[in-house]
Design an enzyme around this catalytic site. Structure first.
Site, PDB file in Angstrom:
ATOM      1  N   GLY A  48       0.778  -1.245   0.000  1.00  0.00           N
ATOM      2  CA  GLY A  48       0.000   0.000   0.000  1.00  0.00           C
ATOM      3  C   GLY A  48       0.801   1.281   0.000  1.00  0.00           C
ATOM      4  N   ASP A 107      -5.113   2.466  10.546  1.00  0.00           N
ATOM      5  CA  ASP A 107      -6.551   2.320  10.780  1.00  0.00           C
ATOM      6  C   ASP A 107      -6.743   1.841  12.217  1.00  0.00           C
ATOM      7  OD1 ASP A 107      -9.223   1.705  10.741  1.00  0.00           O
ATOM      8  OD2 ASP A 107      -9.147   0.341   9.052  1.00  0.00           O
ATOM      9  N   LYS A 135      -6.616   7.303  10.564  1.00  0.00           N
ATOM     10  CA  LYS A 135      -8.020   7.322  10.991  1.00  0.00           C
ATOM     11  C   LYS A 135      -8.017   7.416  12.515  1.00  0.00           C
ATOM     12  CE  LYS A 135      -9.844   4.394   7.254  1.00  0.00           C
ATOM     13  NZ  LYS A 135     -10.385   3.052   6.941  1.00  0.00           N
ATOM     14  N   PHE A 156     -13.768   3.698   4.343  1.00  0.00           N
ATOM     15  CA  PHE A 156     -12.811   2.945   3.536  1.00  0.00           C
ATOM     16  C   PHE A 156     -12.365   3.793   2.339  1.00  0.00           C
ATOM     17  CE2 PHE A 156     -11.605  -0.195   0.315  1.00  0.00           C
ATOM     18  CZ  PHE A 156     -10.728  -0.966   1.055  1.00  0.00           C
ATOM     19  N   ARG A 169      -4.982   0.774  -7.015  1.00  0.00           N
ATOM     20  CA  ARG A 169      -3.835   1.420  -6.371  1.00  0.00           C
ATOM     21  C   ARG A 169      -3.284   2.526  -7.266  1.00  0.00           C
ATOM     22  NH1 ARG A 169      -2.270  -1.904  -2.051  1.00  0.00           N
ATOM     23  NH2 ARG A 169      -2.568  -4.133  -2.336  1.00  0.00           N
TER      24      ARG A 169
END
Ligand code: 5GP
Length: 187
Positions: A48, A107, A135, A156, A169
């Site tokens: 990511g 997250d 987050k 999300f 991505r």
């Protein structure tokens, strides 16, 4: 509104490519100041963070070395399995070195907590964390994220390295899942 339909979900543009670039330039400046006269090893967490990582290191104006780790916690498309697996470990010796972990998003905080604990065992000289997104209502961590791009609500998100079922991505902006007035995913 700039939106994308994926399966039954709608995603709306949330952070533009320009805003991302601007913020990364600021983070790069901050890191350059903090690591002047040092050569940190910047560690990208695959997959990511790869796009954020490559843009961020080019905004850092001191010497850096790079390395990568690959871990996974997400087995389904939009929720964490809670179990972390290491798929690719570091190649570098990090003992006595200054380390910056680069994450795409924090997250629950599970991944970053796992990574910090793992790397601290090798006695680096220092260990900091950069995350493009945070987050805050979800993150259960008792240490700061040293370099945060954007604090976002707990929806999300995809794009700019972040996936939905391994795809999307390569979107240049970040898109957020649109919820209807009942808090359900809008279709
Ligand atoms: P955590 O362990 O902090 O719950 O989650 C960390 C990892 O979960 C991130 O590195 C990312 O790969 C994935 N993740 C968490 N939230 C999102 C999200 O909103 N979108 C996407 N695409 N991945 C996420």
């Amino acid at each position: 509104m700039n939106t994308i339909k994926i399966d039954k979900y709608t995603f709306a543009e949330f952070i533009s490519a320009d805003k991302i670039a601007q913020r990364i330039s600021e983070l790069g400046e901050q890191i350059t100041t903090d690591y002047k006269d040092k050569t940190p090893i910047v560690i990208g967490v695959l997959n990511g963070s790869v796009i954020f990582f490559s843009d961020l290191i080019r905004e850092i104006k001191c010497d850096v070395e790079i390395d990568f780790l690959r871990i996974s916690s997400y087995e389904k498309a939009m929720e964490s399995s809670g179990v972390i697996k290491v798929h690719k470990d570091l190649n570098s010796e990090i003992e006595g070195r200054h380390i910056i972990i680069v994450e795409d998003i924090v997250d629950s905080g599970l991944s970053v907590r796992f990574l910090k604990a793992k790397l601290e065992k090798s006695n680096p000289a220092s260990l900091k964390v950069a995350s493009l997104l945070l987050k805050p209502t979800e993150a259960q961590i008792d240490f700061p994220i040293d370099y945060t791009g954007f604090e976002i609500p707990p929806a999300f998100v995809i794009g700019y390295g972040l996936d939905y079922n391994q795809k999307f991505r390569n979107l240049k902006s970040i898109y957020s899942l649109v919820l209807d007035e009942n808090g359900k995913e809008e279709s």
